[in-house]
Scaffold this active site. Structure first.
Site, PDB file in Angstrom:
ATOM      1  N   HIS A   1       0.839  -1.202   0.000  1.00  0.00           N
ATOM      2  CA  HIS A   1       0.000   0.000   0.000  1.00  0.00           C
ATOM      3  C   HIS A   1       0.881   1.264   0.000  1.00  0.00           C
ATOM      4  CE1 HIS A   1      -3.060  -2.670   2.297  1.00  0.00           C
ATOM      5  NE2 HIS A   1      -3.569  -2.478   1.103  1.00  0.00           N
TER       6      HIS A   1
ATOM      7  N   LYS B   1     -16.240  -7.328   6.371  1.00  0.00           N
ATOM      8  CA  LYS B   1     -14.970  -8.055   6.289  1.00  0.00           C
ATOM      9  C   LYS B   1     -14.436  -8.420   7.681  1.00  0.00           C
ATOM     10  CE  LYS B   1     -12.319  -7.367   2.043  1.00  0.00           C
ATOM     11  NZ  LYS B   1     -11.029  -6.877   1.507  1.00  0.00           N
TER      12      LYS B   1
ATOM     13  N   ARG C   1      -2.058  -5.946  -8.255  1.00  0.00           N
ATOM     14  CA  ARG C   1      -0.914  -6.824  -8.006  1.00  0.00           C
ATOM     15  C   ARG C   1      -0.719  -7.826  -9.128  1.00  0.00           C
ATOM     16  NH1 ARG C   1      -3.091  -7.871  -2.109  1.00  0.00           N
ATOM     17  NH2 ARG C   1      -4.925  -7.546  -3.377  1.00  0.00           N
TER      18      ARG C   1
ATOM     19  N   SER D   1      -2.836  -7.906   2.892  1.00  0.00           N
ATOM     20  CA  SER D   1      -3.084  -7.746   4.331  1.00  0.00           C
ATOM     21  C   SER D   1      -3.520  -9.069   4.956  1.00  0.00           C
ATOM     22  CB  SER D   1      -4.169  -6.689   4.567  1.00  0.00           C
ATOM     23  OG  SER D   1      -3.743  -5.437   4.127  1.00  0.00           O
TER      24      SER D   1
HETATM   25  P1  ADP Z   1      -9.929  -3.824  -0.344  1.00  0.00           P
HETATM   26  O1  ADP Z   1     -10.638  -4.471   0.812  1.00  0.00           O
HETATM   27  O2  ADP Z   1     -10.677  -2.677  -0.948  1.00  0.00           O
HETATM   28  O3  ADP Z   1      -9.415  -4.783  -1.381  1.00  0.00           O
HETATM   29  P2  ADP Z   1      -7.192  -3.494   0.552  1.00  0.00           P
HETATM   30  O4  ADP Z   1      -6.775  -2.740   1.749  1.00  0.00           O
HETATM   31  O5  ADP Z   1      -6.963  -4.960   0.547  1.00  0.00           O
HETATM   32  O6  ADP Z   1      -8.706  -3.104   0.337  1.00  0.00           O
HETATM   33  O7  ADP Z   1      -6.503  -2.886  -0.730  1.00  0.00           O
HETATM   34  C1  ADP Z   1      -6.705  -1.561  -1.130  1.00  0.00           C
HETATM   35  C2  ADP Z   1      -6.147  -1.374  -2.527  1.00  0.00           C
HETATM   36  O8  ADP Z   1      -4.739  -1.583  -2.513  1.00  0.00           O
HETATM   37  C3  ADP Z   1      -6.688  -2.364  -3.559  1.00  0.00           C
HETATM   38  O9  ADP Z   1      -6.763  -1.710  -4.815  1.00  0.00           O
HETATM   39  C4  ADP Z   1      -5.643  -3.444  -3.606  1.00  0.00           C
HETATM   40  O10 ADP Z   1      -5.637  -4.114  -4.853  1.00  0.00           O
HETATM   41  C5  ADP Z   1      -4.390  -2.620  -3.403  1.00  0.00           C
HETATM   42  N1  ADP Z   1      -3.301  -3.398  -2.834  1.00  0.00           N
HETATM   43  C6  ADP Z   1      -3.330  -4.225  -1.761  1.00  0.00           C
HETATM   44  N2  ADP Z   1      -2.121  -4.780  -1.534  1.00  0.00           N
HETATM   45  C7  ADP Z   1      -1.309  -4.288  -2.507  1.00  0.00           C
HETATM   46  C8  ADP Z   1       0.071  -4.504  -2.850  1.00  0.00           C
HETATM   47  N3  ADP Z   1       0.843  -5.357  -2.182  1.00  0.00           N
HETATM   48  N4  ADP Z   1       0.563  -3.840  -3.915  1.00  0.00           N
HETATM   49  C9  ADP Z   1      -0.238  -3.012  -4.626  1.00  0.00           C
HETATM   50  N5  ADP Z   1      -1.521  -2.774  -4.377  1.00  0.00           N
HETATM   51  C10 ADP Z   1      -2.056  -3.402  -3.326  1.00  0.00           C
END
Ligand code: ADP
Length: 161
Positions: free
Chosen positions: A18, A42, A91, A129
């Site tokens: 992130h 979630k 990703r 995460s």
């Molecule tokens: P959500 O529940 O909306 O998927 P996340 O917190 O998991 O929320 O992710 C928020 C955004 O960041 C999403 O667009 C996700 O694809 C992106 N994201 C999560 N992990 C990574 C990573 N390691 N590299 C790039 N983008 C990421």
């Protein structure tokens, strides 16, 4: 034109992946608003306040990045914040189908908002995460994947059972 990007997600917790996306966005857009979804369906490990605080601590170095919590429709939140771009991280191919659907739906709901995607540096592509929480729960070392403050909170959370 001043472009404000809103970067929504659950951020439960924020990872180096992130942060890589936020750092890239901070260079591209005038303003970046990281919007943390309350997202009770979630069942997040960290409550909204903790998720916002952890993000605030790790983004303090960027003067055009701010953090908010939200529990309404993303397009409404974006409008309230004056954002013209929705930013998402991509990703792998596995992210694509869901993200494509989400972007399409958000365009139907609010045609003037553009969704833009950024990809992280190679070493962050496999970080999620949910995987971080699983590793930490089982006592594994997550120091390469999350900032120090998040690592401490994860250890504290799981040590207390
Ligand atoms: P959500 O529940 O909306 O998927 P996340 O917190 O998991 O929320 O992710 C928020 C955004 O960041 C999403 O667009 C996700 O694809 C992106 N994201 C999560 N992990 C990574 C990573 N390691 N590299 C790039 N983008 C990421």
């Amino acid at each position: 034109m001043n472009i404000t990007a809103i970067y929504p997600g659950t951020f439960d917790p924020v990872t180096n992946g992130h942060i890589d996306i936020i750092a890239r966005a901070a260079k591209l857009y005038h303003k970046v608003i990281v919007a943390v979804a309350v997202n009770s369906n979630k069942a997040p490990l960290f409550n909204i306040q903790q998720r916002v605080e952890l993000l605030q601590q790790v983004t303090i170095i960027f003067d055009n990045v701010s953090i908010i919590g939200f529990d309404n429709l993303l397009v409404d939140c974006a409008k309230q914040q004056g954002a013209n771009v929705i930013l998402r991280g991509l990703r792998a191919i596995s992210d694509f189908e869901y993200e494509f659907q989400l972007a399409g739906m958000n365009r139907r709901l609010s045609p003037e908002l553009e969704t833009m995607f950024l990809t992280p540096a190679e070493q962050y592509e496999f970080i999620s995460s949910s995987m971080i929480k699983e590793i930490a729960r089982l006592g594994g070392d997550v120091s390469d994947f999350v900032p120090r403050n998040v690592q401490h909170h994860l250890i504290e959370k799981f040590n207390r059972g």
